[in-house]
Design a protein around this motif. Structure first.
Motif, mmCIF file in Angstrom:
data_model
loop_
_atom_site.group_PDB
_atom_site.id
_atom_site.type_symbol
_atom_site.label_atom_id
_atom_site.label_comp_id
_atom_site.label_asym_id
_atom_site.label_seq_id
_atom_site.Cartn_x
_atom_site.Cartn_y
_atom_site.Cartn_z
ATOM 1 N N ARG A 247 0.841 -1.210 0.000
ATOM 2 C CA ARG A 247 0.000 0.000 0.000
ATOM 3 C C ARG A 247 0.871 1.253 0.000
ATOM 4 O O ARG A 247 0.532 2.255 -0.653
ATOM 5 N N LEU B 288 2.200 1.905 -3.531
ATOM 6 C CA LEU B 288 1.186 2.530 -4.380
ATOM 7 C C LEU B 288 1.002 3.999 -4.027
ATOM 8 O O LEU B 288 0.926 4.871 -4.912
ATOM 9 N N PHE C 115 -1.199 6.509 -6.080
ATOM 10 C CA PHE C 115 -2.372 5.658 -6.264
ATOM 11 C C PHE C 115 -3.036 5.376 -4.920
ATOM 12 O O PHE C 115 -2.430 4.775 -4.033
ATOM 13 N N ALA D 153 -6.366 1.453 -6.708
ATOM 14 C CA ALA D 153 -5.996 0.043 -6.602
ATOM 15 C C ALA D 153 -7.196 -0.852 -6.894
ATOM 16 O O ALA D 153 -7.076 -1.870 -7.594
ATOM 17 N N VAL E 216 -5.604 -4.233 -8.304
ATOM 18 C CA VAL E 216 -4.251 -4.513 -7.807
ATOM 19 C C VAL E 216 -4.367 -5.271 -6.491
ATOM 20 O O VAL E 216 -5.221 -4.977 -5.657
ATOM 21 N N LEU F 46 3.528 -7.154 -5.084
ATOM 22 C CA LEU F 46 2.342 -6.427 -5.529
ATOM 23 C C LEU F 46 1.889 -7.069 -6.836
ATOM 24 O O LEU F 46 2.708 -7.347 -7.721
ATOM 25 N N TRP G 97 -0.600 -7.352 -10.309
ATOM 26 C CA TRP G 97 -1.509 -6.762 -11.303
ATOM 27 C C TRP G 97 -2.122 -7.889 -12.140
ATOM 28 O O TRP G 97 -1.385 -8.660 -12.770
ATOM 29 N N THR H 135 2.272 0.602 -13.807
ATOM 30 C CA THR H 135 1.969 1.868 -13.131
ATOM 31 C C THR H 135 1.809 3.002 -14.141
ATOM 32 O O THR H 135 1.072 3.964 -13.895
ATOM 33 N N CYS I 245 4.108 7.664 -15.052
ATOM 34 C CA CYS I 245 3.815 7.569 -13.622
ATOM 35 C C CYS I 245 4.539 8.663 -12.847
ATOM 36 O O CYS I 245 3.937 9.381 -12.037
#
Length: 639
Positions: A141, A144, A149, A154, A159, A204, A206, A270, A351
């Motif tokens: 977290r 992100l 983000f 998310a 995510v 993490l 995706w 990202t 990003c």
């Protein structure tokens, strides 16, 4: 053993899922006239749309490669599924519960491999999303948040987080009924010393979806320093995940790509998130591989290669990004769209740019700046000392070889002129000739025997309407000649019988197979007869077409049926007058042929014919002549 799906349920699935909605998940469709839609065929390369869909008939047909069929056939072909897997997939989309014969239904044993692997990925995605909320996932977290983000972002991109333990996901999916073999095959688990363990741990996550929106893999980002694996770890090649055939974000971007005729290609997960959140909802990314041929095919079907289509590449300004841009230029000519490159002045990716300068800067970045070919040539030329003759010559040699790969001669010449300016050579024609010479050498070596790539197939000149060609030679007799008025009229009448049976019934059903002079058309006429006649189409259009297709003796005839069932009519007003005209013309030609045959027989026999046979033949000719005269005078009412 898997049970056979109930026939009524198969029919219900066909009727419940509109073919245009399914096809639209894979390519952009536009109005083709006559209630039909058209797009670039997903089954072969082409530059002008020869692929047509008839929503009212539930059929598709490509006039270039001759692929055709119904919704089930389309999904089977494009996703390489079995019949049962396809029906199950479409049934799930329509909310239809299938019944299985020969012993009932056991989901864990009877669902096809692809369906099971997709279900495993969907369950894994839900598991990872919940895990992102755990205390252990605080590092994810934070990652992100540091990139701009929040929780909503998310959730929008689904995510998640893979726990750091050895087999958290594996045990969870086993509890959902998935076998160890399925988990290994899916790439979600891998072999450990004591059995399967999680492939992704402490990362993490995706989810990567295909064009239809099904999750087929994952991209995993390293978060901890003690993780010895690569920075990004993707799903390995599996039966449902081929990294060269997927684009991250395509499920979210495809509608806007088709609507805007624009696609933005970025480098990472990202970057896709940043672009979408900044309002650039056409952004997609490759998944750990270079942008290549299969990616181009996906985008071309969505862009449909119209004159205003644009593809914008955003690469980092470093050496790796410049190398990626040059690779993209190698495939540039496979697009009909204009290609551009966008690199932020300070070399930041989308990003970082959004984080530092805000959403507006991301939107400004992807406004087309530099044509890709110009950027690529500048990168090549920039490596040489253009102040010396030797430097200019070396730069020209390398850059000219790249320009020579441009297939369209007019574009090739234009870029060659610009290359002369970049290198500093005043004699533009010298550069143009040099490029043309290199292009000829490449062709002579076999580098380009196919002209401008696939897709010319059965299309007309200049990418216009498809030219009608005969099906594969599965019939005896002469081939189709569509310059023949007889063949053209027979074709149009069969189209009426398949697409608008109410306009030609019941007269059409009285026509014999021998009234169709082209053997392929006679075969289609026989299929209509075997299916109960065109009158059946007045009662139930979909069932009638299905019956005609089922009556086809082979794929050649079946493909011709689908072709005729979706082809646009030649007339402006398709009404009873139009239908009557074609009914009369086909019948008149049959009558005239019969008169000619009888008269020819009499001429050959001369005086050797018996008196009663002569009288019978003369009477038949007289009757036929009277019938022909009535048809010419009164039209369809005389049929």
């Amino acid at each position: 053993m898997a049970g056979r799906i109930n026939d009524d349920d198969v029919k219900a699935v066909r009727d419940a899922v509109p073919i245009d909605s399914v096809v639209s998940e894979y390519l952009q469709l536009r109005n083709a006239g006559g209630g039909n839609l058209k797009g670039l065929c997903p089954f072969h390369d082409e530059k002008s749309p020869s692929f047509q869909v008839s929503p009212s008939k539930g059929l598709f047909h490509c006039f270039g490669c001759q692929e055709g069929g119904d919704t089930i056939a389309f999904v089977m072909k494009i996703d390489h599924l079995s019949f049962s897997e396809t029906v199950e997939r479409l049934a799930a989309k329509a909310g239809i519960t299938l019944r299985y014969e020969e012993g009932g239904y056991n989901p864990s044993h009877q669902r096809g491999e692809r369906i099971r692997l997709i279900e495993a990925h969907q369950a894994a995605a839900e598991f990872y999303v919940r895990a992102l909320e755990s205390p252990e996932a605080e590092i994810g977290r934070t990652f992100l948040a540091e990139r701009g983000f929040d929780q909503d972002a998310a959730a929008h991109f689904r995510v998640g987080y893979s726990p750091a333990g050895w087999d958290h996901l594996t045990r969870y999916l086993r509890g959902k009924g998935f076998s160890d073999k399925e988990l290994i095959t899916s790439g979600l688990s891998q072999d450990g010393r004591r059995g399967p363990i999680d492939r992704f741990r402490g990362r993490l996550m995706w989810p990567i979806s295909d064009t239809a929106g099904d999750i087929v893999g994952f991209g995993a980002r390293k978060l901890r320093d003690d993780d010895n694996g690569p920075k990004y770890l993707n799903t390995p090649e599996t039966p449902i995940y081929k990294k060269s055939q997927v684009l991250y974000g395509i499920d979210l971007a495809k509608k806007d790509i088709a609507k805007a005729s624009r696609a933005v290609v970025v480098e990472g997960y990202t970057d896709v998130m940043a672009c979408h959140l900044a309002g650039v909802t056409t952004a997609i990314a490759t998944c750990g591989t270079a942008f290549g041929n299969d990616h181009i095919k996906i985008l071309r079907r969505l862009l449909m290669d119209n004159g205003s289509a644009r593809v914008i590449f955003t690469f980092d300004g470093d050496a790796a990004g410049q190398k990626a841009a040059l690779r993209a230029f190698e495939d540039d000519q496979k697009f009909a769209a204009e290609t551009y490159i966008a690199i932020a002045p300070d070399g930041m990716d989308p990003c970082d740019l959004r984080l530092v300068k805000g959403d507006d800067s991301v939107r400004d970045l992807v406004e087309p700046r530099t044509p890709l070919f110009e950027f690529a040539l500048r990168q090549i030329v920039g490596r040489y000392d253009l102040e010396t003759p030797a430097g200019r010559a070396a730069a020209l040699d390398e850059a000219a070889a790249v320009v020579a790969k441009i297939k369209t001669s007019s574009v090739q010449r234009e870029v060659a002129v610009q290359l002369a300016g970049l290198v500093g050579i005043l004699d533009q024609e010298f550069v143009v000739r040099r490029v043309a010479q290199l292009a000829r050498w490449a062709r002579d070596k076999g580098g380009d025997h196919g002209g401008r790539g696939g897709g010319q197939g059965a299309r007309g000149p200049r990418g216009g309407a498809p030219q009608q060609t005969a099906p594969a030679p599965a019939f005896s007799g002469p081939a189709l000649n569509l310059r023949s008025p007889a063949h053209r009229t027979e074709r149009e009448l069969l189209k009426l019988a398949l697409q608008k049976p109410a306009l030609v019934s019941p007269a059409f059903d009285a026509y014999g197979v021998d009234e169709f002079t082209a053997p392929p058309y006679a075969a289609v006429r026989q299929c209509i007869e075997d299916a109960g006649g065109a009158e059946q189409g007045v009662v139930d259009d979909r069932a009638y077409l299905g019956a005609v297709l089922d009556a086809a003796p082979d794929n050649t005839v079946r493909n011709l049926v689908t072709e005729l069932a979706v082809e646009v009519f030649h007339g402006k007003s398709i009404d009873e007058t139009y239908a009557g005209m074609h009914l009369v013309h086909v019948r008149l030609r049959a009558v005239d042929r019969r008169i000619a045959d009888v008269q020819s027989s009499l001429a050959r026999l001369g005086t050797n014919v018996a008196p009663q046979d002569l009288a019978a033949a003369q009477n038949e000719v007289w009757v036929l002549q009277q019938y022909a005269q009535t048809l010419r005078a009164h039209g369809a009412v005389a049929l």
